[in-house]
Motif scaffolding. Structure first.
Motif, mmCIF file in Angstrom:
data_model
loop_
_atom_site.group_PDB
_atom_site.id
_atom_site.type_symbol
_atom_site.label_atom_id
_atom_site.label_comp_id
_atom_site.label_asym_id
_atom_site.label_seq_id
_atom_site.Cartn_x
_atom_site.Cartn_y
_atom_site.Cartn_z
ATOM 1 N N ALA A 96 0.817 -1.209 0.000
ATOM 2 C CA ALA A 96 0.000 0.000 0.000
ATOM 3 C C ALA A 96 0.855 1.266 0.000
ATOM 4 O O ALA A 96 0.465 2.284 -0.566
ATOM 5 C CB ALA A 96 -0.928 -0.002 1.208
ATOM 6 N N SER A 97 2.030 1.198 0.615
ATOM 7 C CA SER A 97 2.876 2.393 0.662
ATOM 8 C C SER A 97 3.715 2.564 -0.596
ATOM 9 O O SER A 97 4.387 3.573 -0.761
ATOM 10 C CB SER A 97 3.771 2.374 1.903
ATOM 11 O OG SER A 97 4.619 1.250 1.857
ATOM 12 N N PHE B 90 10.297 -11.435 -3.930
ATOM 13 C CA PHE B 90 10.623 -10.080 -4.386
ATOM 14 C C PHE B 90 10.732 -10.035 -5.908
ATOM 15 O O PHE B 90 10.311 -9.061 -6.540
ATOM 16 C CB PHE B 90 11.921 -9.577 -3.740
ATOM 17 C CG PHE B 90 11.727 -8.970 -2.381
ATOM 18 C CD1 PHE B 90 10.884 -7.894 -2.197
ATOM 19 C CD2 PHE B 90 12.396 -9.472 -1.283
ATOM 20 C CE1 PHE B 90 10.701 -7.315 -0.947
ATOM 21 C CE2 PHE B 90 12.221 -8.917 -0.023
ATOM 22 C CZ PHE B 90 11.371 -7.842 0.136
ATOM 23 N N ALA B 91 11.300 -11.077 -6.510
ATOM 24 C CA ALA B 91 11.398 -11.134 -7.970
ATOM 25 C C ALA B 91 9.994 -11.161 -8.587
ATOM 26 O O ALA B 91 9.747 -10.531 -9.618
ATOM 27 C CB ALA B 91 12.200 -12.357 -8.393
ATOM 28 N N MET C 52 12.490 0.253 -3.028
ATOM 29 C CA MET C 52 13.088 0.955 -1.895
ATOM 30 C C MET C 52 12.852 0.169 -0.597
ATOM 31 O O MET C 52 13.747 0.038 0.228
ATOM 32 C CB MET C 52 12.520 2.365 -1.753
ATOM 33 C CG MET C 52 13.215 3.180 -0.664
ATOM 34 S SD MET C 52 12.581 4.836 -0.499
ATOM 35 C CE MET C 52 11.050 4.526 0.345
ATOM 36 N N GLN C 53 11.650 -0.383 -0.446
ATOM 37 C CA GLN C 53 11.362 -1.199 0.737
ATOM 38 C C GLN C 53 12.242 -2.442 0.764
ATOM 39 O O GLN C 53 12.705 -2.855 1.820
ATOM 40 C CB GLN C 53 9.888 -1.608 0.760
ATOM 41 C CG GLN C 53 8.942 -0.472 1.070
ATOM 42 C CD GLN C 53 7.525 -0.964 1.201
ATOM 43 O OE1 GLN C 53 7.243 -1.826 2.014
ATOM 44 N NE2 GLN C 53 6.634 -0.413 0.386
ATOM 45 N N ARG C 54 12.487 -3.026 -0.417
ATOM 46 C CA ARG C 54 13.354 -4.206 -0.475
ATOM 47 C C ARG C 54 14.767 -3.842 -0.014
ATOM 48 O O ARG C 54 15.396 -4.607 0.718
ATOM 49 C CB ARG C 54 13.398 -4.771 -1.889
ATOM 50 C CG ARG C 54 14.281 -5.995 -1.969
ATOM 51 C CD ARG C 54 14.361 -6.598 -3.320
ATOM 52 N NE ARG C 54 15.155 -7.822 -3.259
ATOM 53 C CZ ARG C 54 15.307 -8.630 -4.267
ATOM 54 N NH1 ARG C 54 14.721 -8.379 -5.421
ATOM 55 N NH2 ARG C 54 16.051 -9.713 -4.140
ATOM 56 N N GLN C 55 15.271 -2.691 -0.442
ATOM 57 C CA GLN C 55 16.603 -2.253 -0.003
ATOM 58 C C GLN C 55 16.652 -2.093 1.511
ATOM 59 O O GLN C 55 17.625 -2.482 2.152
ATOM 60 C CB GLN C 55 16.992 -0.947 -0.691
ATOM 61 C CG GLN C 55 17.285 -1.097 -2.164
ATOM 62 C CD GLN C 55 17.539 0.237 -2.834
ATOM 63 O OE1 GLN C 55 17.346 1.305 -2.238
ATOM 64 N NE2 GLN C 55 17.978 0.195 -4.085
#
Length: 147
Positions: free
Chosen positions: A32-33, A67-68, A38-41
């Motif tokens: 949702a965000s 993630f992929a 960026m969240q994965r980093q």
């Protein structure tokens, strides 16, 4: 005397600060965000810290796979939600398994307690290994019947 006071003050303040940088709860992915990359980093940076020491190779591979999947061009919302749930459950479980638990035990022949600290997962592995050893010993015993 001033050095002793200064040294003791520094020691007390550093002990009071110890552990303050640790997370209280697991980091979570939120579709949702937005901005999944960026969240994965941020998640990858957290996985290198002490709060996630018990991340297994299998769970790491599952995280990378999910993630992929999310980085795909057009992912249906139900598949994306399932990937988010999977990622968050792995992160929560790894976070819980990495908690450090300390006990104070008296070694045999001593009255002095010794602090023994292990992660939850290491404690479970130790317990399971002990249970397997005990089960192996039960199978090795020879029963002699009276006759």
């Amino acid at each position: 005397m001033k050095r002793l006071v200064l040294l003791s003050t520094l020691l007390v303040s550093s002990l009071a600060y110890a552990g303050k940088t640790l997370d209280a709860e697991a980091i979570q992915l939120s579709l949702a965000s937005g901005n999944v990359s960026m969240q994965r980093q941020q998640i990858e940076a957290k996985l290198g810290q002490v709060e996630y020491t018990e991340l297994t190779k299998e769970n790491r591979a599952a995280l990378n796979e999910q993630f992929a999947l999310l980085n795909g061009a057009s992912v249906p919302s139900d598949v994306a939600k399932a990937a988010e749930t999977s990622i968050n459950s792995i992160l929560k479980q790894t976070f819980a398994d990495s908690k450090l638990v300390c006990t104070y035990d008296k070694p045999l022949g001593s009255n002095m307690k010794k602090r023994n600290c292990m992660t939850v997962a290491a404690r479970k592995r130790s317990y399971d290994a002990t249970q397997r050893t005990l089960q192996g010993q039960k199978g090795d015993t020879v029963h002699v019947s009276g006759g």
